[in-house]
Design a protein around this motif. Structure first.
Motif, PDB file in Angstrom:
ATOM      1  N   LYS A  82       0.829  -1.219   0.000  1.00  0.00           N
ATOM      2  CA  LYS A  82       0.000   0.000   0.000  1.00  0.00           C
ATOM      3  C   LYS A  82       0.854   1.256   0.000  1.00  0.00           C
ATOM      4  O   LYS A  82       0.577   2.220  -0.726  1.00  0.00           O
ATOM      5  N   LYS A  85       2.506   1.662  -3.450  1.00  0.00           N
ATOM      6  CA  LYS A  85       1.521   2.114  -4.438  1.00  0.00           C
ATOM      7  C   LYS A  85       1.188   3.589  -4.231  1.00  0.00           C
ATOM      8  O   LYS A  85       1.153   4.370  -5.192  1.00  0.00           O
ATOM      9  N   SER A  88       3.846   5.719  -5.553  1.00  0.00           N
ATOM     10  CA  SER A  88       4.105   5.470  -6.978  1.00  0.00           C
ATOM     11  C   SER A  88       5.520   4.978  -7.247  1.00  0.00           C
ATOM     12  O   SER A  88       6.174   5.395  -8.199  1.00  0.00           O
ATOM     13  N   LYS A  90       8.013   2.194  -8.490  1.00  0.00           N
ATOM     14  CA  LYS A  90       7.964   1.076  -9.436  1.00  0.00           C
ATOM     15  C   LYS A  90       9.147   0.120  -9.308  1.00  0.00           C
ATOM     16  O   LYS A  90       9.090  -0.994  -9.811  1.00  0.00           O
TER      17      LYS A  90
END
Length: 180
Positions: A82, A85, A88, A90
């Motif tokens: 969480k 994400k 952001s 990657k």
């Protein structure tokens, strides 16, 4: 907890208190990443006991190329997902696994490895053994180990103390691997 520096500076990492994890303190993280400042950019990192994943996220914030982070507790693993994400991110691969099983295969060496297990846990020497046995380290791999201040750990002869700092009850040691 907040990220100390880099592209994610001041961003918040949420950690539920019910998980009872012990994140590396701000002061110890600041010192650790000062030690790593010349080495972290473009590094491939492994965080063996993710917990909050602060060391993983701080690494990415300071331009590490890629981080593999291992967390065995499914609920903590989901919390990490969480946070990643929401931020952001990657280039962190989060794996829900027991580190002993995960390291028990022939590995691809990492540039920087973080070992910050729960205090009072006897797993650290088994992890160190697997890192060496299964080729997770290479020439000049840096390995950070955080333990209780007076805990004695058997370190391979190829690992040399590079930096060391005691803060409160914690001891942080950065080792340099010399294979030759």
């Amino acid at each position: 907890m907040k990220i100390i520096s880099g592209k994610l500076k001041s961003r918040i990492i949420s950690i539920k208190k019910k998980y009872k994890i012990r994140p590396t303190t701000n002061l110890m993280r600041k010192i650790l990443f000062e030690w790593l400042s010349k080495y972290i950019a473009n590094a491939k990192c492994l965080d063996c006991f993710a917990g909050s994943a602060l060391l993983s996220i701080e690494s990415v914030s300071r331009y590490a190329n890629y981080v593999t982070t291992i967390e065995k507790n499914f609920y903590i693993y989901n919390n990490i997902l969480k946070n990643i994400k929401r931020l952001s991110i990657k280039n962190i691969n989060v794996i829900n696994a027991n580190i002993l099983y995960w390291l028990n295969s022939n590995g691809t060496p990492y540039d920087i490895i973080f070992l910050d297990p729960p205090f009072n846990n006897k797993i650290i020497e088994r992890v160190i053994y697997l890192l060496e046995k299964n080729n997770w380290t290479k020439q000049n791999t840096l390995i950070y180990i955080e333990t209780q201040k007076k805990k004695h750990i058997k370190i391979p002869k190829k690992w040399f103390t590079f930096k060391k700092k005691n803060i409160g009850e914690a001891s942080g040691v950065l080792y340099l691997v010399k294979k030759k």
